[in-house]
Design a protein around this motif. Structure first.
Motif, PDB file in Angstrom:
ATOM      1  N   ALA A 203       0.829  -1.204   0.000  1.00 49.14           N
ATOM      2  CA  ALA A 203       0.000   0.000   0.000  1.00 49.14           C
ATOM      3  C   ALA A 203       0.862   1.252   0.000  1.00 49.14           C
ATOM      4  O   ALA A 203       1.866   1.331   0.703  1.00 49.14           O
ATOM      5  N   TRP A 204       0.449   2.213  -0.793  1.00 53.27           N
ATOM      6  CA  TRP A 204       1.073   3.537  -0.814  1.00 53.27           C
ATOM      7  C   TRP A 204       0.642   4.304   0.424  1.00 53.27           C
ATOM      8  O   TRP A 204      -0.530   4.261   0.813  1.00 53.27           O
ATOM      9  N   ILE A 205       1.567   4.974   1.074  1.00 52.31           N
ATOM     10  CA  ILE A 205       1.241   5.790   2.242  1.00 52.31           C
ATOM     11  C   ILE A 205       1.158   7.241   1.804  1.00 52.31           C
ATOM     12  O   ILE A 205       2.151   7.838   1.388  1.00 52.31           O
ATOM     13  N   GLY A 206      -0.053   7.808   1.888  1.00 50.54           N
ATOM     14  CA  GLY A 206      -0.268   9.192   1.495  1.00 50.54           C
ATOM     15  C   GLY A 206      -0.886   9.990   2.630  1.00 50.54           C
ATOM     16  O   GLY A 206      -1.382   9.424   3.613  1.00 50.54           O
ATOM     17  N   HIS A 207      -0.880  11.303   2.497  1.00 48.53           N
ATOM     18  CA  HIS A 207      -1.313  12.163   3.596  1.00 48.53           C
ATOM     19  C   HIS A 207      -2.066  13.392   3.100  1.00 48.53           C
ATOM     20  O   HIS A 207      -1.985  13.775   1.932  1.00 48.53           O
ATOM     21  N   PHE A 208      -2.749  14.010   4.040  1.00 46.74           N
ATOM     22  CA  PHE A 208      -3.291  15.355   3.863  1.00 46.74           C
ATOM     23  C   PHE A 208      -2.507  16.291   4.776  1.00 46.74           C
ATOM     24  O   PHE A 208      -2.297  15.983   5.962  1.00 46.74           O
ATOM     25  N   PHE A 209      -2.088  17.429   4.221  1.00 41.58           N
ATOM     26  CA  PHE A 209      -1.327  18.423   4.968  1.00 41.58           C
ATOM     27  C   PHE A 209      -1.975  19.797   4.792  1.00 41.58           C
ATOM     28  O   PHE A 209      -2.666  20.043   3.804  1.00 41.58           O
ATOM     29  N   ALA A 210      -1.705  20.688   5.750  1.00 38.60           N
ATOM     30  CA  ALA A 210      -2.142  22.080   5.621  1.00 38.60           C
ATOM     31  C   ALA A 210      -1.039  23.006   6.121  1.00 38.60           C
ATOM     32  O   ALA A 210      -0.222  22.622   6.968  1.00 38.60           O
ATOM     33  N   ASN A 211      -1.022  24.205   5.588  1.00 37.87           N
ATOM     34  CA  ASN A 211      -0.142  25.240   6.129  1.00 37.87           C
ATOM     35  C   ASN A 211      -0.550  25.476   7.587  1.00 37.87           C
ATOM     36  O   ASN A 211      -1.735  25.635   7.879  1.00 37.87           O
ATOM     37  N   MET A 212       0.388  25.487   8.504  1.00 35.14           N
ATOM     38  CA  MET A 212       0.063  25.540   9.932  1.00 35.14           C
ATOM     39  C   MET A 212      -0.696  26.820  10.307  1.00 35.14           C
ATOM     40  O   MET A 212      -1.653  26.778  11.093  1.00 35.14           O
ATOM     41  N   ASP A 213      -0.302  27.959   9.747  1.00 38.07           N
ATOM     42  CA  ASP A 213      -0.994  29.209  10.063  1.00 38.07           C
ATOM     43  C   ASP A 213      -2.435  29.177   9.578  1.00 38.07           C
ATOM     44  O   ASP A 213      -3.354  29.619  10.279  1.00 38.07           O
ATOM     45  N   ARG A 214      -2.637  28.670   8.354  1.00 38.39           N
ATOM     46  CA  ARG A 214      -4.007  28.592   7.822  1.00 38.39           C
ATOM     47  C   ARG A 214      -4.849  27.645   8.668  1.00 38.39           C
ATOM     48  O   ARG A 214      -6.028  27.898   8.923  1.00 38.39           O
ATOM     49  N   TRP A 215      -4.237  26.542   9.082  1.00 39.09           N
ATOM     50  CA  TRP A 215      -4.966  25.572   9.914  1.00 39.09           C
ATOM     51  C   TRP A 215      -5.359  26.203  11.244  1.00 39.09           C
ATOM     52  O   TRP A 215      -6.498  26.050  11.695  1.00 39.09           O
ATOM     53  N   ASN A 216      -4.446  26.878  11.874  1.00 42.72           N
ATOM     54  CA  ASN A 216      -4.723  27.485  13.180  1.00 42.72           C
ATOM     55  C   ASN A 216      -5.783  28.577  13.110  1.00 42.72           C
ATOM     56  O   ASN A 216      -6.444  28.877  14.114  1.00 42.72           O
ATOM     57  N   GLU A 217      -5.942  29.175  11.949  1.00 37.12           N
ATOM     58  CA  GLU A 217      -6.957  30.218  11.784  1.00 37.12           C
ATOM     59  C   GLU A 217      -8.372  29.657  11.685  1.00 37.12           C
ATOM     60  O   GLU A 217      -9.343  30.396  11.878  1.00 37.12           O
ATOM     61  N   LEU A 218      -8.500  28.381  11.398  1.00 40.32           N
ATOM     62  CA  LEU A 218      -9.826  27.786  11.230  1.00 40.32           C
ATOM     63  C   LEU A 218     -10.527  27.644  12.580  1.00 40.32           C
ATOM     64  O   LEU A 218      -9.906  27.277  13.580  1.00 40.32           O
ATOM     65  N   PRO A 219     -11.831  27.866  12.617  1.00 40.78           N
ATOM     66  CA  PRO A 219     -12.583  27.546  13.837  1.00 40.78           C
ATOM     67  C   PRO A 219     -12.603  26.037  14.030  1.00 40.78           C
ATOM     68  O   PRO A 219     -12.418  25.265  13.077  1.00 40.78           O
ATOM     69  N   ASP A 220     -12.817  25.597  15.256  1.00 38.83           N
ATOM     70  CA  ASP A 220     -12.722  24.176  15.590  1.00 38.83           C
ATOM     71  C   ASP A 220     -13.680  23.313  14.772  1.00 38.83           C
ATOM     72  O   ASP A 220     -13.344  22.181  14.408  1.00 38.83           O
ATOM     73  N   ASN A 221     -14.872  23.832  14.478  1.00 43.03           N
ATOM     74  CA  ASN A 221     -15.830  23.007  13.744  1.00 43.03           C
ATOM     75  C   ASN A 221     -15.348  22.708  12.325  1.00 43.03           C
ATOM     76  O   ASN A 221     -15.559  21.611  11.798  1.00 43.03           O
ATOM     77  N   LEU A 222     -14.639  23.670  11.698  1.00 41.15           N
ATOM     78  CA  LEU A 222     -14.124  23.430  10.354  1.00 41.15           C
ATOM     79  C   LEU A 222     -12.916  22.492  10.383  1.00 41.15           C
ATOM     80  O   LEU A 222     -12.723  21.688   9.463  1.00 41.15           O
ATOM     81  N   LYS A 223     -12.112  22.587  11.424  1.00 35.35           N
ATOM     82  CA  LYS A 223     -11.006  21.631  11.564  1.00 35.35           C
ATOM     83  C   LYS A 223     -11.545  20.208  11.659  1.00 35.35           C
ATOM     84  O   LYS A 223     -11.040  19.286  11.006  1.00 35.35           O
ATOM     85  N   GLN A 224     -12.573  20.032  12.462  1.00 39.94           N
ATOM     86  CA  GLN A 224     -13.154  18.705  12.638  1.00 39.94           C
ATOM     87  C   GLN A 224     -13.833  18.234  11.360  1.00 39.94           C
ATOM     88  O   GLN A 224     -13.701  17.068  10.960  1.00 39.94           O
TER      89      GLN A 224
END
Length: 344
Positions: free
Chosen positions: A237-258
């Motif tokens: 199996a190929w191991i793949g991921h989802f990533f985000a820019n840390m600043d953009r991620w931290n700006e999201l409200p908790d409900n959107l992160k979830q």
């Protein structure tokens, strides 16, 4: 006549009503740009359904604009673009996007690290890989959101591969780590933009591909320009991921992160059955690729070489040694567990 006192009193009474009548200032919609490693045909399965679902649920709160392989930046520059914030989110393996972390070599296809797609989420969620990935990426300003499994790694070639000798001199499009491993068997690894692969096989620039399983070969058109599919694989199996820019991620409200995390986890589940069923169905019913197999006794030498390759990787840093040890323990546990986890 209205006195100053009655005017002030009247204004005070009217103020609450006026406040209620004043429309609230509309909150601006959050917009992200995400690029995937996959071309558009493959992206229809491995990413688009998840992003469409997220956008529908997020409604007026947030929208993710999806871009496919190399549309904004070359795949090899995905990490840099993500770290700078040029791109807000990425779907890729560590290896392809040239991540400058200690875990990059394990992304994509780590030789014989897994046998089945279910191995990947167990390694991350029960054997400790997730914590290591989270820490490695946080240190370079990137949020590691989620890891999942894709298809196994097989050869699709123009000429048949029936023995290890047939691999010698073959120019193969593959992942950096897989190419590093396979080069000892005479394979010549070639790096090209994803969208150029089909043409490169047609023109003879490539002899084949070791990038995917048979489902992708049919889905993206590679089965139309190759003739043979080798049933032996160097990884389950190929191991793949989802990533985000840390600043953009931290700006999201908790409900959107979830919400974003849930949609990405759902995409992992989709791929589990899409690839698993597709691989079997196309081996049995596919009419474009002839199946070939290297005998088990000969293929064992490749598996033995993988053990030495693991030792080589582990010697490069303490973090790599820790990850290799997790792979060793996991595979040892699976062998002890026996069928259906490991056999043969």
């Amino acid at each position: 006549m209205t006195t100053r006192r009655t005017f002030i009193k009247g204004a005070a009474l009217a103020a609450p009503a006026a406040a209620l009548a004043t429309p609230a200032i509309a909150q601006s919609k959050i917009k992200w740009r995400m690029q995937t490693y996959a071309g558009s045909a493959l992206g229809e399965h491995v990413i688009k359904p998840a992003i469409d679902t997220f956008n529908q649920i997020a409604g007026d709160q947030m929208e993710i604009e999806l871009f496919y392989a190399d549309q904004l930046v070359p795949t090899g520059e995905l990490f840099q673009a993500l770290q700078r914030g040029t791109i807000d989110a990425v779907q890729s393996d560590d290896d392809s996007m040239a991540s400058p972390t200690e875990v990059t070599v394990f992304g994509g296809y780590f030789p014989f690290g897994s046998r089945y797609s279910l191995d990947v989420p167990v390694l991350f969620n029960q054997y400790g890989l997730k914590e290591i990935w989270d820490e490695e990426y946080a240190a370079v300003g990137v949020k590691h959101i989620s890891a999942g499994a894709w298809d196994p790694c097989h050869f699709a070639t123009k000429e048949p591969i029936n023995s290890l000798a047939d691999l010698k001199g073959k120019r193969i499009f593959t992942f950096p780590t897989a190419g590093r491993f396979l080069s000892q068997f005479g394979v010549v690894p070639v790096t090209l933009p994803w969208e150029d692969i089909e043409t490169a096989v047609q023109t003879g620039e490539l002899d084949g591909i070791a990038w995917s399983g048979i489902t992708e070969d049919y889905t993206v058109g590679w089965a139309d320009v190759t003739n043979y599919f080798l049933t032996n694989n160097i990884s389950g199996a190929w191991i793949g991921h989802f990533f985000a820019n840390m600043d953009r991620w931290n700006e999201l409200p908790d409900n959107l992160k979830q919400m974003l995390t849930v949609c990405m986890e759902q995409s992992h589940y989709y791929r589990q059955w899409w690839y698993w069923g597709g691989e079997a169905n196309l081996r049995v019913n596919g009419d474009k690729l002839k199946l070939t197999t290297i005998p088990d006794a000969e293929w064992e030498t490749v598996e033995e070489a993988a053990v030495k390759f693991w030792d080589e990787i582990a010697s490069e840093s303490p973090t790599k040694a820790k990850v290799v040890e997790i792979f060793r323990k996991y595979n040892a546990d699976m062998r002890k567990a026996g069928r259906p986890y490991r056999y043969g």
